[in-house]
Design a protein around this motif. Structure first.
Motif, mmCIF file in Angstrom:
data_model
loop_
_atom_site.group_PDB
_atom_site.id
_atom_site.type_symbol
_atom_site.label_atom_id
_atom_site.label_comp_id
_atom_site.label_asym_id
_atom_site.label_seq_id
_atom_site.Cartn_x
_atom_site.Cartn_y
_atom_site.Cartn_z
ATOM 1 N N GLY A 158 -11.216 -2.760 3.733
ATOM 2 C CA GLY A 158 -12.041 -1.610 3.343
ATOM 3 C C GLY A 158 -13.531 -1.829 3.560
ATOM 4 N N LEU A 217 -7.038 -0.535 7.816
ATOM 5 C CA LEU A 217 -8.355 0.114 7.807
ATOM 6 C C LEU A 217 -8.810 0.440 6.394
ATOM 7 C CD1 LEU A 217 -8.168 2.652 10.758
ATOM 8 C CD2 LEU A 217 -9.671 0.690 10.571
ATOM 9 N N THR A 218 -7.894 0.924 5.581
ATOM 10 C CA THR A 218 -8.317 1.459 4.284
ATOM 11 C C THR A 218 -8.124 0.481 3.142
ATOM 12 O OG1 THR A 218 -6.146 2.520 4.099
ATOM 13 C CG2 THR A 218 -7.957 3.865 4.917
ATOM 14 N N ASP A 219 -7.029 -0.270 3.164
ATOM 15 C CA ASP A 219 -6.760 -1.124 2.006
ATOM 16 C C ASP A 219 -7.185 -2.576 2.223
ATOM 17 O OD1 ASP A 219 -4.567 1.193 1.786
ATOM 18 O OD2 ASP A 219 -4.904 0.323 -0.213
ATOM 19 N N SER A 238 -3.328 1.984 9.563
ATOM 20 C CA SER A 238 -4.059 2.726 8.536
ATOM 21 C C SER A 238 -4.244 1.881 7.291
ATOM 22 C CB SER A 238 -3.314 4.008 8.157
ATOM 23 O OG SER A 238 -3.368 4.930 9.206
ATOM 24 N N ALA A 239 -3.193 1.141 6.941
ATOM 25 C CA ALA A 239 -3.282 0.302 5.748
ATOM 26 C C ALA A 239 -4.357 -0.767 5.922
ATOM 27 C CB ALA A 239 -1.928 -0.363 5.481
ATOM 28 N N THR A 257 0.806 -1.233 0.000
ATOM 29 C CA THR A 257 0.000 0.000 0.000
ATOM 30 C C THR A 257 0.829 1.268 0.000
ATOM 31 O OG1 THR A 257 -0.120 0.214 2.406
ATOM 32 C CG2 THR A 257 -1.739 -1.223 1.364
ATOM 33 N N GLY A 258 2.099 1.178 0.397
ATOM 34 C CA GLY A 258 2.917 2.381 0.445
ATOM 35 C C GLY A 258 2.660 3.228 1.675
ATOM 36 N N VAL A 259 1.879 2.708 2.627
ATOM 37 C CA VAL A 259 1.557 3.454 3.846
ATOM 38 C C VAL A 259 2.387 2.890 4.987
ATOM 39 C CG1 VAL A 259 -0.279 4.064 5.461
ATOM 40 C CG2 VAL A 259 -0.773 3.852 3.027
ATOM 41 N N LYS A 260 3.085 3.777 5.679
ATOM 42 C CA LYS A 260 4.006 3.305 6.717
ATOM 43 C C LYS A 260 3.264 2.734 7.921
ATOM 44 C CE LYS A 260 7.800 6.396 5.552
ATOM 45 N NZ LYS A 260 8.570 7.582 5.954
ATOM 46 N N ASP A 261 2.158 3.382 8.304
ATOM 47 C CA ASP A 261 1.412 2.904 9.461
ATOM 48 C C ASP A 261 0.499 1.766 9.007
ATOM 49 O OD1 ASP A 261 -1.152 4.368 11.619
ATOM 50 O OD2 ASP A 261 -0.034 2.492 11.740
#
Lengths: 780, 139
Positions: A751, A746-748, A743-744, A736-740
């Motif tokens: 979803g 929750l969103t990816d 968050s990844a 996802t490219g998201v460090k946290d």
């Protein structure tokens, strides 16, 4: 199904979106510009109706569902957002769109007068916005190509209709009617959803196209019977058929345009649409036949009897709608091409007749200020044109030969005769007799019988024109009864998959003579009602055997209501005891059905954690015994802090910190709410008396602060345990490219879960906004 | 709601200082949420606890007077709008809903998960304050 490819009918998409845009604009309209609401509402409905009409003229609807939009949503589960277009959906959309225009025009002058008459100080945009939203939801339901999508918009129409029925919120009957309508239709909708889930899980298909392809492989399956029954319950509830018909008369507290639109030709029509749409899949089942047979029979006759004896004009029309819609359900119960065609033809013609009659009723109330038969009369002397329109519409509804209503009843009779279903033939005839009787009552009591009107006013043009148009459509249907054949044929083929033609005309046949006889008998029944006081007594009027199912249903409702009311004691401890008891029972049931063993804990449980957990459980148990509100709140807080300490000992300091914060916030919130409540004695919220010194307060405050400080310090100082799982931390950033990675997740990764949580969150927020808005309005 | 016996000059000054610090901490939590283990929910709670304490100390009416209610109402609406946007925008770009989008602004890569965290923060603070303002003595 085939895709429309590059030739996407933009007009069809506009038909779907314009009502929603109109609704949004109206919602955002400032109160100071409320005078523009009617123009905006009418413009939106007119544009939508023109769009769908142009789409029909330029791109005649196909007989198979053509995909207009296919938006990937949760493709792994076969759930995409699909918009379809075929003859069946087009017919229903056309009717809904144009009747929406006519009732919106009617409301132009009706609404301000009616608001004043009902003592309601409502903004007009609060009417036009939900009307537009309802039109949008209705059209989206009719064009849904996916079962769950259909359910979503199905319930949305119910929710918006709740707002419309309760528009005059100052009237207790409006609030009650809105609740009853919502409750019964949603109850039916939930059972319908269960049917959809059964279909989806058993076939693996949610799209209508996929289901039609899978049809041959599932025919004869036992589960199909239950699916059919559950779906039919949804249709019965929506179309106000027995045993759900109570909501429709109660909904007559709504403004007349709402009754004319929703309760005659669109909301109640969704049940008919559902049966037509799923007929190819479910029509062969026996439960389909017998459940429709039984409920439609009772609805047709019982509602007809009830319609005759109503004292309020719109209540008569409501029961009439129940009875007429039962004809359509009878058509579907026959399970033949003729039956489906007759049902769809009946829907089309009845929509215009009944919408017109509701507008006539609204006009009568507008002119006289009354809604009851005994308070209105001799309208014909002051409004001959209205009387003429009403006569065209009324006599059509009565089934007078060669008028529009006669033709659709004939079609139902012919369809019953085709398979020699003499019982249903008789039921339709009896209902036709009653329809003549109540229509005669409607016409006589309003237009010809005394009392004389107090004053004679002319009907304003915005109210007269829609009635005139509807009367003209009905008159056209009387002279050319199959003028809508291209649309109807396409709809019938879309539903049944069988090609045929529609042609009807007056034919001197046994069916014609029985229709004529029914009209004559209806006239005699009306005479009996009108001149015989004994005949008007309910024990005579409604045959006992017919009232048995209805009174049994009524007793069941009363018993269930009493049970539920007994559970609403207002005592929190009572609720907690029930919740705990049910939780234990359900856990025991699940355990007995599927015994499971506790897995090995990921972290070693030491005695400190065991003691702490035991203390938390015991503390939670004391909430059942605590009486004092503040004590109760603090006990709950202790439970939360105890859990937080447990997380700390288990090596999850971030969770522990979050738990402490959330618990503190909730405690403060509950205390604030308790102090604002009138139902709680303010003195009882004080744990310390007025005369006590500040020392105890300082002790408690410092103590709490110290405990929280120590816990926070321990949390910051403690080191987390070994990582429980490696997949998300590693894959989170890579994919996802998201460090946290939280968050990844929750969103990816999750979803869909997050979307559901957002929906729940949004619902709570709507309640909060409602609370705040109520407070603002109350403060003036 | 009557004024609380705890209302004093010392308490009010402390409340203002704590409130100010909590704003800083809250936004730090929010803005770092998608890159470091920060958490917008925690940030919202960090802001809301002192806010609620003000209500307890000063009383509801006084507490409301000091609050810029419109700001919080706007934050609620903006937060919900952000949620809707984050649900729909990836779909329009052919991705699953809520999927992270990476945008380069002034040479920095911004992920939509940052907006998601901001949306949570705005919605939570806006909704709780709206609820507080809606508390009243109902008959």
């Amino acid at each position: 199904m085939s895709s429309a490819g590059a030739d996407v009918p933009l007009l069809w998409i506009l038909t779907l979106t314009i009502p929603w845009l109109s609704a949004v604009v109206l919602i955002l309209l400032p109160s100071s510009m409320d005078r523009y609401a009617k123009a905006l509402g009418l413009t939106g409905s007119l544009l939508g109706a023109v769009a769908v009409s142009l789409s029909v003229l330029m791109h005649p609807p196909p007989t198979y569902p053509q995909i207009i939009v296919d938006f990937p949503w949760v493709s792994d589960l076969g759930l995409d957002f699909v918009v379809i277009r075929d003859g069946l959906s087009t017919m229903f959309v056309l009717v809904a769109a144009w009747i929406s225009v006519l009732v919106t025009t009617f409301a132009w002058t009706y609404l301000p007068t009616a608001n004043h008459h009902e003592g309601a100080e409502r903004l007009e945009k609060d009417f036009y916005a939900p009307m537009s939203a309802f039109t949008g939801a209705m059209i989206c339901a009719l064009t849904s190509g996916n079962l769950l999508q259909l359910y979503l918009f199905w319930e949305l129409t119910g929710i918006v209709s709740y707002l419309l029925i309760g528009y005059w919120e100052n009237l207790p009957e409006a609030r009650k009617g809105a609740f009853l309508a919502l409750g019964l239709t949603v109850a039916g909708g939930v059972l319908m959803l269960a049917g959809f889930f059964l279909i989806g899980i058993k076939t693996g298909e949610w799209s209508l196209g996929g289901l039609s392809q899978a049809k041959s492989s599932i025919m004869g399956s036992a589960w199909l019977e239950w699916a059919a029954l559950l779906v039919i319950v949804g249709a019965l509830a929506k179309s106000a058929q027995f045993p759900f018909m109570a909501w429709l008369p109660a909904a007559m507290a709504a403004p007349t345009p709402v009754s004319a639109f929703l309760h005659s030709s669109s909301l109640v029509a969704l049940g008919v649409y559902l049966l037509a749409r799923l007929y190819p899949l479910l029509g062969a089942s026996l439960l389909w036949k017998w459940s429709l047979f039984g409920t439609a029979t009772i609805s047709a006759v019982y509602a007809g009897f009830l319609a005759v004896r109503q004292d309020r004009i719109k209540a008569l029309l409501a029961y009439s709608t129940v009875s007429q819609y039962s004809f359509m359900f009878i058509g579907f119960s026959l399970r033949t091409w003729f039956g489906v065609r007759a049902a769809l033809y009946a829907y089309f013609v009845h929509a215009f007749i009944k919408a017109g009659l509701f507008l006539v009723a609204g006009s009568v109330t507008h002119l006289t200020g009354h809604k009851e038969f005994d308070k209105v009369g001799r309208i014909a002397t002051s409004n001959s044109v209205l009387t003429l329109y009403a006569a065209i519409l009324g006599l059509s509804l009565a089934g007078v030969p060669v008028l529009a209503g006669f033709f659709y009843k004939e079609e139902i009779l012919k369809a019953a005769l085709y398979i020699e279903s003499w019982f249903l033939y008789g039921v339709v005839l009896i209902a036709s007799v009653l329809s003549f009787a109540y229509t005669a009552r409607f016409m006589w009591d309003i237009f010809l019988a005394p009392p004389e009107p107090d004053h004679s006013d002319r009907l304003p043009l915005p109210m007269a024109i829609p009635i005139a148009i509807l009367a003209l459509v009905v008159l056209l249907t009387s002279f050319v009864p199959d003028w809508m054949a291209p649309i109807l044929n396409s709809a019938v083929v879309s539903s049944t998959g069988m090609i045929g033609s529609f042609e009807t005309k007056v034919e001197i046949s046994p069916v014609f003579w029985s229709s004529l006889a029914a009209a004559g008998a209806g006239f005699l029944v009306w005479l009996l009602w009108h001149f015989s006081e004994r005949a008007r007594a309910s024990s005579f009027w409604i045959p006992y055997v017919l009232s048995l199912p209805a009174s049994a249903a009524g007793r069941l409702y009363s018993w269930l209501s009493e049970c539920f009311l007994r559970l609403h004691t207002g005592d929190l401890r009572f609720y907690l005891r029930w919740m705990l008891a049910l939780f234990l029972v359900l856990t025991a049931l699940v355990w007995s059905a599927r015994p499971f063993s506790f897995p090995q804990p990921a972290t070693p449980i030491d005695y400190r954690i065991a003691v702490l957990l035991l203390a938390v459980v015991l503390t939670a148990g004391t909430t059942i015994l605590v009486v004092h509100h503040i004590t109760f709140t603090l006990v709950l807080t202790l439970v939360g802090y105890g859990l937080s300490a447990t997380f700390l000992l288990m090596g999850a300091p971030n969770v522990a910190l979050a738990q402490v914060l959330v618990e503190t916030l909730i405690t403060l919130s509950i205390i604030l709410a308790l102090r604002e409540s009138f139902r709680i004695d303010p003195d009882s919220t004080k744990m310390l008396g007025e005369k006590s010194t500040d020392l105890p307060r300082w002790f408690i405050s410092c103590g709490m602060g110290t405990v929280m400080g120590i816990m926070t310090y321990l949390a910051v100082q403690s080191s987390p345990r070994d990582v429980v799982g490696q997949w998300y931390p590693v894959e989170g950033f890579t994919k996802t490219g998201v460090k946290d990675f939280v968050s990844a997740i929750l969103t990816d990764f999750r979803g869909l879960d997050t979307m559901v949580e957002i929906s729940v969150f949004a619902t709570s927020i709507l309640a909060i906004i409602g609370l705040y808005w109520h407070e603002r309005i109350s403060d003036g | 709601m009557k004024g609380s016996p705890m209302d004093s000059v010392f308490v009010r000054i402390s409340a203002v200082m704590i409130f100010g610090i909590s704003w800083v901490v809250a936004w730090e939590e929010v803005l770092l949420a998608s890159t470091w283990p920060g958490d917008s929910v925690t940030g919202a709670i960090v802001l809301l606890i002192p806010l609620m304490l003000q209500f307890v100390v000063l009383g509801r009416k006084r507490g409301l007077v000091q609050l810029p209610l419109r700001v919080f109402h706007a934050s609620l609406l903006i937060g919900m709008a952000l949620f809707v946007m984050l649900l729909i925008l990836p779909l329009l770009m052919g991705k699953p809903m809520l999927a992270n989008l990476h945008v380069g602004i002034a040479g920095r890569a911004i992920t939509s998960s940052t907006l998601f965290e901001i949306a949570i923060f705005l919605t939570m603070t806006g909704s709780v304050v709206t609820a507080l303002a809606g508390y009243r003595k109902f008959d």
